[in-house]
Design a protein around this motif. Structure first.
Motif, mmCIF file in Angstrom:
data_model
loop_
_atom_site.group_PDB
_atom_site.id
_atom_site.type_symbol
_atom_site.label_atom_id
_atom_site.label_comp_id
_atom_site.label_asym_id
_atom_site.label_seq_id
_atom_site.Cartn_x
_atom_site.Cartn_y
_atom_site.Cartn_z
ATOM 1 N N LEU A 189 -5.273 -5.489 -5.921
ATOM 2 C CA LEU A 189 -4.419 -6.176 -6.906
ATOM 3 C C LEU A 189 -5.260 -6.723 -8.061
ATOM 4 O O LEU A 189 -4.899 -6.579 -9.226
ATOM 5 C CB LEU A 189 -3.691 -7.353 -6.250
ATOM 6 C CG LEU A 189 -2.366 -7.089 -5.536
ATOM 7 C CD1 LEU A 189 -1.795 -8.412 -5.032
ATOM 8 C CD2 LEU A 189 -1.357 -6.387 -6.433
ATOM 9 N N ARG A 190 -6.407 -7.342 -7.682
ATOM 10 C CA ARG A 190 -7.270 -7.931 -8.713
ATOM 11 C C ARG A 190 -7.703 -6.900 -9.740
ATOM 12 O O ARG A 190 -7.923 -7.207 -10.896
ATOM 13 C CB ARG A 190 -8.540 -8.498 -8.055
ATOM 14 C CG ARG A 190 -8.477 -9.981 -7.786
ATOM 15 C CD ARG A 190 -9.842 -10.607 -7.566
ATOM 16 N NE ARG A 190 -10.556 -10.153 -6.396
ATOM 17 C CZ ARG A 190 -10.298 -10.550 -5.150
ATOM 18 N NH1 ARG A 190 -9.314 -11.390 -4.914
ATOM 19 N NH2 ARG A 190 -11.016 -10.096 -4.137
ATOM 20 N N HIS A 191 -7.851 -5.649 -9.302
ATOM 21 C CA HIS A 191 -8.401 -4.637 -10.203
ATOM 22 C C HIS A 191 -7.373 -3.584 -10.623
ATOM 23 O O HIS A 191 -7.740 -2.525 -11.135
ATOM 24 C CB HIS A 191 -9.625 -3.981 -9.542
ATOM 25 C CG HIS A 191 -10.694 -4.999 -9.226
ATOM 26 N ND1 HIS A 191 -11.435 -5.613 -10.214
ATOM 27 C CD2 HIS A 191 -11.096 -5.546 -8.054
ATOM 28 C CE1 HIS A 191 -12.266 -6.493 -9.654
ATOM 29 N NE2 HIS A 191 -12.083 -6.472 -8.344
ATOM 30 N N GLY A 192 -6.112 -3.870 -10.380
ATOM 31 C CA GLY A 192 -5.056 -2.949 -10.826
ATOM 32 C C GLY A 192 -5.112 -1.593 -10.141
ATOM 33 O O GLY A 192 -4.770 -0.570 -10.739
ATOM 34 N N VAL A 193 -5.553 -1.575 -8.875
ATOM 35 C CA VAL A 193 -5.645 -0.316 -8.125
ATOM 36 C C VAL A 193 -4.411 -0.198 -7.217
ATOM 37 O O VAL A 193 -4.109 -1.116 -6.455
ATOM 38 C CB VAL A 193 -6.949 -0.295 -7.272
ATOM 39 C CG1 VAL A 193 -6.967 0.894 -6.316
ATOM 40 C CG2 VAL A 193 -8.170 -0.290 -8.189
ATOM 41 N N THR A 194 -3.702 0.904 -7.311
ATOM 42 C CA THR A 194 -2.535 1.125 -6.449
ATOM 43 C C THR A 194 -2.997 1.651 -5.097
ATOM 44 O O THR A 194 -3.782 2.598 -5.031
ATOM 45 C CB THR A 194 -1.580 2.167 -7.093
ATOM 46 O OG1 THR A 194 -1.208 1.690 -8.376
ATOM 47 C CG2 THR A 194 -0.343 2.387 -6.244
ATOM 48 N N VAL A 195 -2.503 1.033 -4.032
ATOM 49 C CA VAL A 195 -2.863 1.492 -2.683
ATOM 50 C C VAL A 195 -1.829 2.520 -2.223
ATOM 51 O O VAL A 195 -0.627 2.245 -2.204
ATOM 52 C CB VAL A 195 -2.923 0.308 -1.694
ATOM 53 C CG1 VAL A 195 -3.136 0.810 -0.263
ATOM 54 C CG2 VAL A 195 -4.043 -0.658 -2.086
ATOM 55 N N VAL A 196 -2.333 3.693 -1.867
ATOM 56 C CA VAL A 196 -1.481 4.721 -1.268
ATOM 57 C C VAL A 196 -1.840 4.725 0.212
ATOM 58 O O VAL A 196 -2.943 5.114 0.592
ATOM 59 C CB VAL A 196 -1.750 6.102 -1.909
ATOM 60 C CG1 VAL A 196 -0.898 7.171 -1.231
ATOM 61 C CG2 VAL A 196 -1.480 6.050 -3.411
ATOM 62 N N SER A 197 -0.916 4.221 1.026
ATOM 63 C CA SER A 197 -1.232 4.020 2.442
ATOM 64 C C SER A 197 -0.640 5.157 3.278
ATOM 65 O O SER A 197 0.584 5.294 3.370
ATOM 66 C CB SER A 197 -0.680 2.664 2.891
ATOM 67 O OG SER A 197 -1.157 2.358 4.166
ATOM 68 N N ASP A 198 -1.518 5.957 3.844
ATOM 69 C CA ASP A 198 -1.099 7.056 4.729
ATOM 70 C C ASP A 198 -0.947 6.469 6.133
ATOM 71 O O ASP A 198 -1.921 6.147 6.800
ATOM 72 C CB ASP A 198 -2.167 8.154 4.688
ATOM 73 C CG ASP A 198 -1.854 9.305 5.650
ATOM 74 O OD1 ASP A 198 -1.025 9.131 6.561
ATOM 75 O OD2 ASP A 198 -2.483 10.371 5.495
ATOM 76 N N GLU A 199 0.317 6.308 6.555
ATOM 77 C CA GLU A 199 0.594 5.667 7.843
ATOM 78 C C GLU A 199 1.188 6.672 8.832
ATOM 79 O O GLU A 199 2.002 6.319 9.693
ATOM 80 C CB GLU A 199 1.458 4.420 7.615
ATOM 81 C CG GLU A 199 0.780 3.502 6.597
ATOM 82 C CD GLU A 199 1.236 2.052 6.547
ATOM 83 O OE1 GLU A 199 2.123 1.672 7.305
ATOM 84 O OE2 GLU A 199 0.651 1.305 5.717
ATOM 85 N N ILE A 200 0.747 7.904 8.743
ATOM 86 C CA ILE A 200 1.292 8.954 9.608
ATOM 87 C C ILE A 200 1.032 8.658 11.088
ATOM 88 O O ILE A 200 1.799 9.066 11.947
ATOM 89 C CB ILE A 200 0.721 10.333 9.203
ATOM 90 C CG1 ILE A 200 1.562 11.472 9.805
ATOM 91 C CG2 ILE A 200 -0.734 10.497 9.582
ATOM 92 C CD1 ILE A 200 1.264 12.857 9.258
ATOM 93 N N HIS A 201 -0.059 7.911 11.386
ATOM 94 C CA HIS A 201 -0.379 7.607 12.795
ATOM 95 C C HIS A 201 0.196 6.260 13.244
ATOM 96 O O HIS A 201 -0.200 5.735 14.282
ATOM 97 C CB HIS A 201 -1.908 7.615 13.001
ATOM 98 C CG HIS A 201 -2.533 8.965 12.789
ATOM 99 N ND1 HIS A 201 -2.531 9.950 13.742
ATOM 100 C CD2 HIS A 201 -3.170 9.500 11.710
ATOM 101 C CE1 HIS A 201 -3.146 11.033 13.288
ATOM 102 N NE2 HIS A 201 -3.540 10.782 12.043
#
Ligand code: PLP
Length: 387
Positions: A189-201
């Motif tokens: 959030l601090r650096h404007g990075v979007t998290v793409v969370s792969d939660e397949i497991h």
């Protein structure tokens, strides 16, 4: 006590990528991530009914699909997913590629925590981007952790806008804790990075571990992330090709939707839809039995290594059916170990370097098989690696 998961189901000759890719008919495949178990009876029944209908035209995904998905994630994982947030698609890997297409420009770097699932590298490369590695820390106790200082420095780089998170993590088997996810999210959030969370497991935590969806940790994370989910790993239905992207931001969702549709490969098939509904509506108790069986398999691997191959070390695992084994004491490259196991032991595993340079000296062993088969694999490993 015998279990339904003890039954050995012959898969060779069934068009299985795992079993039919090798010409060595003596080989025991313990590599690609699918399971040698029959799926949940409710899924088989739903598919049989769908086959019996006999008409297989274009699919309209029904309300029941969103309801089943919504209830499963709310009840199992405390993740309230609104119908409008969901984009269905044919797999998590195509989803990740489409998301990267929507969120990055060629030449940018994408943060990943390595060693990590090999297709992260290919999806990043296919979008013309470059992986930026936050190498995970392999602790003395065989438990992996995160180098947060390094993560912060890398997230702050001006050409980094996306982090691909693997939660739970393949191959190191971590089910990330709330505090860890919280720190990752705050940094991003601090650096404007979007998290793409792969939660397949996500449904494959061991029974005494809980999955925490990244998007549920804080309200701001929900808004600034994209989550990829699928019943495919937990219910062994990867061949049915069904997965979902969850994204709350309307504008981002529309960009991802466009990226998915660009090659007109957005449609899903009726079997994937029927299987997902049955899995999420009726598969809970089957899944819980499976999770117990997989944990016992992990314990079997752990005990076998401790007794028979004490120089190797099994990573301390909390989720997934993929054992990550530290073989550095053998002073052989991962590729050499993989090759020796295949030629001398007819045992097919994955070389650790498939998951990046940080996997050197390790191998990945798929434990999702009947226990007798698992022991056969472990004995083959012992014969080759201790002679
Ligand atoms: C972390 C992770 N993501 C995605 C996939 C594959 O997803 P799909 O088959 O839906 O493309 C795998 C398969 O092992 C995986 O481990």
């Amino acid at each position: 006590m015998t279990s339904q998961f003890d039954v050995i189901i012959p898969r060779r000759g069934s068009g299985s990528y795992k079993w039919d890719s090798s010409d060595d008919l003596q080989s025991l495949p313990m590599w690609v991530a699918d399971m040698d178990f029959r799926t949940a009876p409710a899924i088989i029944e739903a598919l049989s009914d769908r086959v019996a209908h006999g008409v297989f035209g274009y699919t309209k995904v029904p309300d029941a699909y969103y309801e089943a998905l919504g209830s499963w994630f709310a009840n199992r994982h405390g993740f309230q997913i609104e119908r409008d947030w969901v984009i269905y698609t044919s797999g998590v890997v195509p989803a990740i590629s489409a998301i990267l297409k929507a969120l990055t420009r060629p030449g940018e770097r994408v943060l990943i925590q390595t060693p990590v699932y090999n297709c992260f590298y290919s999806s990043i490369a296919n979008m013309g981007c470059i992986p930026l590695e936050n190498v995970l820390i392999a602790g003395e106790d065989g438990h992996y952790g995160i180098d947060f200082e390094d993560l912060e420095a890398k997230a702050a780089e001006p050409d980094v806008h996306v982090m691909l998170l693997c939660n739970p993590h393949n191959p190191v088997g971590r089910s990330w804790r709330v505090e860890e996810l919280s720190r990752i999210g705050d940094i991003c959030l601090r650096h404007g990075v979007t998290v793409v969370s792969d939660e397949i497991h996500c449904d494959l935590t061991f029974p005494d571990h809980t999955h925490h969806p990244f998007a549920t940790i804080k309200q701001e994370f929900l808004a600034a992330s994209v989550t990829c989910i699928s019943p495919s790993k937990a219910f062994n239905i990867a061949g049915l090709q069904i997965a979902n992207i969850v994204v709350t931001d309307e504008e981002l969702r529309s960009r991802i939707g466009k990226a998915i549709n660009i090659h007109e490969v957005c449609d899903v098939n009726p079997f994937g839809v029927a299987a997902l509904i049955a899995a999420y509506r009726e598969g809970g108790s089957w899944l819980d039995e499976l999770r117990g069986y997989l944990q016992a398999n992990y314990q079997t691997v752990s005990d076998f290594i401790a007794s028979n191959m004490p120089t190797l070390r099994l990573t301390q695992q909390e989720a997934t059916y993929l054992a990550w084994i530290d073989c550095r004491a053998l002073s052989l490259s991962s590729d050499a170990i993989e090759a020796r196991l295949a030629t001398e032991g007819h045992l097919l595993v994955n070389s650790g370097t498939l998951y990046g340079a940080a996997g050197e000296g390790y191998i990945r062993l798929n434990m999702a098989c009947p226990r007798a088969q698992l022991l056969d694999g472990l004995e083959r490993m012992q014969t080759v690696l201790t002679q």
